[in-house]
Each structure stands twice: as structure tokens, then as C-alpha cells.
Design a protein around this motif. Structure first.
Motif, PDB file in Angstrom:
ATOM      1  N   ASP A 197       0.835  -1.194   0.000  1.00 24.50           N
ATOM      2  CA  ASP A 197       0.000   0.000   0.000  1.00 24.50           C
ATOM      3  C   ASP A 197       0.875   1.251   0.000  1.00 24.50           C
ATOM      4  O   ASP A 197       2.010   1.242   0.496  1.00 24.50           O
ATOM      5  CB  ASP A 197      -0.907   0.018   1.232  1.00 24.50           C
ATOM      6  CG  ASP A 197      -1.937  -1.108   1.192  1.00 24.50           C
ATOM      7  OD1 ASP A 197      -2.295  -1.527   0.068  1.00 24.50           O
ATOM      8  OD2 ASP A 197      -2.355  -1.558   2.272  1.00 24.50           O
ATOM      9  N   LEU A 198       0.329   2.322  -0.551  1.00 20.94           N
ATOM     10  CA  LEU A 198       1.076   3.582  -0.622  1.00 20.94           C
ATOM     11  C   LEU A 198       1.453   4.088   0.764  1.00 20.94           C
ATOM     12  O   LEU A 198       2.505   4.701   0.958  1.00 20.94           O
ATOM     13  CB  LEU A 198       0.231   4.627  -1.364  1.00 20.94           C
ATOM     14  CG  LEU A 198       0.909   5.964  -1.689  1.00 20.94           C
ATOM     15  CD1 LEU A 198       2.113   5.747  -2.579  1.00 20.94           C
ATOM     16  CD2 LEU A 198      -0.075   6.913  -2.351  1.00 20.94           C
ATOM     17  N   GLU A 199       0.578   3.806   1.746  1.00 23.95           N
ATOM     18  CA  GLU A 199       0.856   4.263   3.111  1.00 23.95           C
ATOM     19  C   GLU A 199       2.109   3.612   3.689  1.00 23.95           C
ATOM     20  O   GLU A 199       2.819   4.219   4.499  1.00 23.95           O
ATOM     21  CB  GLU A 199      -0.340   3.969   4.020  1.00 23.95           C
ATOM     22  CG  GLU A 199      -1.581   4.802   3.733  1.00 23.95           C
ATOM     23  CD  GLU A 199      -2.319   4.346   2.488  1.00 23.95           C
ATOM     24  OE1 GLU A 199      -2.002   3.230   2.000  1.00 23.95           O
ATOM     25  OE2 GLU A 199      -3.201   5.080   2.017  1.00 23.95           O
ATOM     26  N   GLU A 200       2.381   2.371   3.291  1.00 22.52           N
ATOM     27  CA  GLU A 200       3.570   1.671   3.790  1.00 22.52           C
ATOM     28  C   GLU A 200       4.843   2.403   3.371  1.00 22.52           C
ATOM     29  O   GLU A 200       5.787   2.512   4.142  1.00 22.52           O
ATOM     30  CB  GLU A 200       3.585   0.238   3.266  1.00 22.52           C
ATOM     31  CG  GLU A 200       2.498  -0.645   3.832  1.00 22.52           C
ATOM     32  CD  GLU A 200       2.682  -0.901   5.319  1.00 22.52           C
ATOM     33  OE1 GLU A 200       3.838  -0.947   5.771  1.00 22.52           O
ATOM     34  OE2 GLU A 200       1.667  -1.058   6.026  1.00 22.52           O
ATOM     35  N   TYR A 201       4.868   2.896   2.140  1.00 17.74           N
ATOM     36  CA  TYR A 201       6.042   3.634   1.668  1.00 17.74           C
ATOM     37  C   TYR A 201       6.098   5.031   2.272  1.00 17.74           C
ATOM     38  O   TYR A 201       7.178   5.555   2.550  1.00 17.74           O
ATOM     39  CB  TYR A 201       6.020   3.717   0.142  1.00 17.74           C
ATOM     40  CG  TYR A 201       6.188   2.382  -0.541  1.00 17.74           C
ATOM     41  CD1 TYR A 201       7.417   1.729  -0.548  1.00 17.74           C
ATOM     42  CD2 TYR A 201       5.112   1.763  -1.164  1.00 17.74           C
ATOM     43  CE1 TYR A 201       7.564   0.492  -1.157  1.00 17.74           C
ATOM     44  CE2 TYR A 201       5.253   0.527  -1.786  1.00 17.74           C
ATOM     45  CZ  TYR A 201       6.482  -0.097  -1.775  1.00 17.74           C
ATOM     46  OH  TYR A 201       6.633  -1.315  -2.372  1.00 17.74           O
ATOM     47  N   ALA A 202       4.927   5.631   2.462  1.00 22.03           N
ATOM     48  CA  ALA A 202       4.884   6.979   3.044  1.00 22.03           C
ATOM     49  C   ALA A 202       5.441   6.986   4.461  1.00 22.03           C
ATOM     50  O   ALA A 202       6.108   7.932   4.876  1.00 22.03           O
ATOM     51  CB  ALA A 202       3.457   7.510   3.034  1.00 22.03           C
ATOM     52  N   LYS A 203       5.179   5.901   5.216  1.00 25.79           N
ATOM     53  CA  LYS A 203       5.696   5.823   6.584  1.00 25.79           C
ATOM     54  C   LYS A 203       7.222   5.834   6.612  1.00 25.79           C
ATOM     55  O   LYS A 203       7.837   6.360   7.535  1.00 25.79           O
ATOM     56  CB  LYS A 203       5.186   4.549   7.259  1.00 25.79           C
ATOM     57  CG  LYS A 203       3.689   4.552   7.545  1.00 25.79           C
ATOM     58  CD  LYS A 203       3.263   3.224   8.149  1.00 25.79           C
ATOM     59  CE  LYS A 203       1.761   3.178   8.382  1.00 25.79           C
ATOM     60  NZ  LYS A 203       1.329   1.859   8.928  1.00 25.79           N
ATOM     61  N   LYS A 204       7.829   5.234   5.585  1.00 25.17           N
ATOM     62  CA  LYS A 204       9.284   5.139   5.519  1.00 25.17           C
ATOM     63  C   LYS A 204       9.902   6.281   4.718  1.00 25.17           C
ATOM     64  O   LYS A 204      11.117   6.310   4.511  1.00 25.17           O
ATOM     65  CB  LYS A 204       9.695   3.804   4.885  1.00 25.17           C
ATOM     66  CG  LYS A 204       9.204   2.595   5.665  1.00 25.17           C
ATOM     67  CD  LYS A 204       9.587   1.311   4.967  1.00 25.17           C
ATOM     68  CE  LYS A 204       9.074   0.083   5.721  1.00 25.17           C
ATOM     69  NZ  LYS A 204       9.428  -1.182   5.029  1.00 25.17           N
ATOM     70  N   GLY A 205       9.059   7.217   4.256  1.00 23.43           N
ATOM     71  CA  GLY A 205       9.568   8.343   3.478  1.00 23.43           C
ATOM     72  C   GLY A 205      10.070   7.939   2.116  1.00 23.43           C
ATOM     73  O   GLY A 205      10.973   8.574   1.565  1.00 23.43           O
ATOM     74  N   ARG A 206       9.492   6.911   1.532  1.00 20.67           N
ATOM     75  CA  ARG A 206       9.912   6.414   0.226  1.00 20.67           C
ATOM     76  C   ARG A 206       8.794   6.587  -0.784  1.00 20.67           C
ATOM     77  O   ARG A 206       7.650   6.848  -0.436  1.00 20.67           O
ATOM     78  CB  ARG A 206      10.324   4.946   0.315  1.00 20.67           C
ATOM     79  CG  ARG A 206      11.495   4.690   1.261  1.00 20.67           C
ATOM     80  CD  ARG A 206      11.786   3.222   1.369  1.00 20.67           C
ATOM     81  NE  ARG A 206      12.070   2.641   0.060  1.00 20.67           N
ATOM     82  CZ  ARG A 206      12.054   1.337  -0.174  1.00 20.67           C
ATOM     83  NH1 ARG A 206      11.749   0.489   0.791  1.00 20.67           N
ATOM     84  NH2 ARG A 206      12.341   0.885  -1.376  1.00 20.67           N
ATOM     85  N   VAL A 207       9.148   6.430  -2.054  1.00 21.37           N
ATOM     86  CA  VAL A 207       8.186   6.604  -3.141  1.00 21.37           C
ATOM     87  C   VAL A 207       7.926   5.259  -3.798  1.00 21.37           C
ATOM     88  O   VAL A 207       8.865   4.489  -4.051  1.00 21.37           O
ATOM     89  CB  VAL A 207       8.721   7.607  -4.187  1.00 21.37           C
ATOM     90  CG1 VAL A 207       7.736   7.764  -5.327  1.00 21.37           C
ATOM     91  CG2 VAL A 207       8.996   8.954  -3.537  1.00 21.37           C
ATOM     92  N   ARG A 208       6.668   4.972  -4.082  1.00 24.06           N
ATOM     93  CA  ARG A 208       6.328   3.737  -4.779  1.00 24.06           C
ATOM     94  C   ARG A 208       6.622   3.885  -6.273  1.00 24.06           C
ATOM     95  O   ARG A 208       6.332   4.920  -6.869  1.00 24.06           O
ATOM     96  CB  ARG A 208       4.854   3.395  -4.559  1.00 24.06           C
ATOM     97  CG  ARG A 208       4.462   2.026  -5.074  1.00 24.06           C
ATOM     98  CD  ARG A 208       3.102   1.606  -4.570  1.00 24.06           C
ATOM     99  NE  ARG A 208       2.035   2.453  -5.089  1.00 24.06           N
ATOM    100  CZ  ARG A 208       0.742   2.280  -4.780  1.00 24.06           C
ATOM    101  NH1 ARG A 208       0.395   1.318  -3.938  1.00 24.06           N
ATOM    102  NH2 ARG A 208      -0.180   3.076  -5.276  1.00 24.06           N
ATOM    103  N   ILE A 209       7.206   2.855  -6.863  1.00 23.67           N
ATOM    104  CA  ILE A 209       7.590   2.879  -8.271  1.00 23.67           C
ATOM    105  C   ILE A 209       6.670   1.962  -9.056  1.00 23.67           C
ATOM    106  O   ILE A 209       6.429   0.816  -8.656  1.00 23.67           O
ATOM    107  CB  ILE A 209       9.056   2.434  -8.453  1.00 23.67           C
ATOM    108  CG1 ILE A 209       9.982   3.265  -7.550  1.00 23.67           C
ATOM    109  CG2 ILE A 209       9.486   2.564  -9.915  1.00 23.67           C
ATOM    110  CD1 ILE A 209      11.425   2.807  -7.590  1.00 23.67           C
ATOM    111  N   HIS A 210       6.175   2.452 -10.167  1.00 20.71           N
ATOM    112  CA  HIS A 210       5.275   1.668 -11.008  1.00 20.71           C
ATOM    113  C   HIS A 210       6.078   0.707 -11.892  1.00 20.71           C
ATOM    114  O   HIS A 210       7.244   0.962 -12.231  1.00 20.71           O
ATOM    115  CB  HIS A 210       4.417   2.587 -11.871  1.00 20.71           C
ATOM    116  CG  HIS A 210       3.530   3.497 -11.070  1.00 20.71           C
ATOM    117  ND1 HIS A 210       2.439   3.040 -10.374  1.00 20.71           N
ATOM    118  CD2 HIS A 210       3.596   4.834 -10.840  1.00 20.71           C
ATOM    119  CE1 HIS A 210       1.843   4.041  -9.757  1.00 20.71           C
ATOM    120  NE2 HIS A 210       2.530   5.154 -10.021  1.00 20.71           N
TER     121      HIS A 210
END
Length: 241
Positions: free
Chosen positions: A169-182
Motif C-alpha cells: 500500500d502507498l501508506e507503507e512507503y509513506a511511513k518510511k519516506g519512500r516513493v512507490r515505483i510503477h
């Protein structure tokens, strides 16, 4: 740089001069000369390899990708970063070559050495004010998991719809300050890692799309790394002078 400056400045660290047309008749550099010379070069290479890729990364870490204003500043930072590098290469190298030919090697190496000391001091003074992101695991472990999972799932088909691929989920990356890559079409066989099966669990058999794309980015850098070996090799012709 300090050791290289001493190397071109102190007569005891320089190889004997040769005025013969036949270089085979010249006195060879001693073991001390070779040890100091190659020691300085390898120390410089290790230092450069450890700092150059990290300086730009530290600069990028100072901006929040989830803040539209800071994200815009981040793009501007890299534009100015590359602009300064090319301007420095154009003018600084020309000036240093002129000093080398008309003044001497000592001053030619002393200027960048002094500049390096000043920049290191500025960096250390500003350290308390930087944003520091704690490491979240080794990237090589993630790469190993992706490659191993791709081998295990070599015969698995890849769905045509990328939405069927496993991703956090996008929230998982947001917690770590990272960006999800398509997902991207290059190195598509690695997308097998993101295919869910009955026996796959997240780890060495299943990885999210972002981890796979990060591995692809690293693999795509290998040809660039190989291509830069020769142009970045340091000439050692002056040893025979």
C-alpha cells in the motif's frame, strides 16, 4: 589529495628523472615510490567512490517528496548541481592545466587539495542541520531476494494486467519516506517475482513491484559502470619521466 601533493612536491618521493631517449636505460622507480604513488591513487579512488554517489543522495534527502514545494526545489537542486559540476570541469581544469604547464605540479595539486579541505570543513559544520534518514536494510539483500525469486519462478507466466502484480500500500512507503515505483517494461522477466502463487510468501519467493523496479535500476547501471572503467583510469605516464 594531501598525499598526492606531497608526492609531486618532495624530491625523495619522486622517481629519478630520465633524460635518455631510450626509457629502458632509465633508472626504475623504487619500491617506496611505487607504494606511495599507488597508495595515494587507491586511497583517492576509494574516497571518491565512497563520497561521490552519496553527496547527491544526501542532497536529495534534504527535500520531502510528499511536499509539492520541496519536490519542486529538489528538481532545481539537481539542475544546479549538474550545472556547477560542468562549469567547474570546464574552467577549473583549464586553469589547473595552465598552472601545471607554466608554474609547476606542486601548486597545481595544492589548489584542489586546499579547496577539498575547505569543503570538508563546511560539510562538517553543517552536519547538525542536515536531515538524516536512517538505513532500512541493505539494498543488496533486496536485490538478492528479487533475483532468487525470479529464478524460482522462471516458468511462471506474467499477467498482462500490471494491477495483478503484488505491491504494498502507498501508506507503507509513506511511513518510511519512500516513493512507490510503477512497473516498467524493461527486464520484464523480473516481474515474475511479483506474481502471487499459492506457495509464495513475501521474501525469497515474492517481492513488491517497487523492490523489483529498484533492482532493475541497479542492473541497468552495470553497463554504465563497465563503460566508465577506461575513461576514469588514472594515467601513470609521469612515473617514467
Amino acid at each position: 589529495m594531501c598525499l598526492l601533493t606531497l608526492l609531486v612536491s618532495l624530491p625523495s618521493l619522486k622517481p629519478p628523472e630520465c633524460h635518455e631517449l631510450d626509457v629502458t636505460k632509465c633508472e626504475k622507480a623504487s619500491t617506496l615510490h611505487l607504494v606511495v604513488f599507488y597508495g595515494a591513487l587507491y586511497t583517492l579512488a576509494l574516497g571518491t567512490g565512497g563520497t561521490k554517489p552519496n553527496i547527491s543522495t544526501i542532497g536529495a534527502d534534504q527535500f520531502d517528496d510528499y511536499d509539492p514545494k520541496e519536490k519542486k526545489y529538489k528538481l532545481s537542486f539537481f539542475n544546479w548541481w549538474m550545472f556547477n559540476i560542468f562549469i567547474e570541469t570546464l574552467f577549473a581544469n583549464s586553469i589547473l592545466v595552465y598552472i601545471q604547464d607554466n608554474v609547476g605540479w606542486t601548486l597545481d595539486y595544492a589548489f584542489p587539495t586546499l579547496g577539498l579541505q575547505i569543503f570538508v570543513a563546511i560539510f562538517l559544520v553543517g552536519t547538525p542541520f542536515y536531515r538524516h534518514k536512517l538505513p532500512t536494510g541493505s539494498p543488496f539483500t533486496k536485490m538478492a531476494k528479487v533475483i532468487v525469486a525470479a529464478i524460482r519462478k522462471w516458468n511462471n507466466p506474467i499477467p498482462s494486467d500490471t494491477k495483478q502484480l503484488y505491491e504494498l500500500d502507498l501508506e507503507e512507503y509513506a511511513k518510511k519516506g519512500r516513493v512507490r515505483i510503477h512497473p516498467t517494461p524493461t527486464l520484464r522477466f523480473l516481474n515474475k517475482v511479483c506474481v502471487k502463487t499459492n506457495s509464495s510468501a513475501c521474501g525469497w519467493k515474492l517481492n513488491p513491484v517497487t523492490h523489483v523496479e529498484e533492482t532493475k535500476q541497479m542492473l541497468r547501471m552495470i553497463p554504465i559502470l563497465v563503460a566508465t572503467f577506461i575513461p576514469f583510469s588514472f594515467p601513470v605516464q609521469w612515473l617514467h619521466k
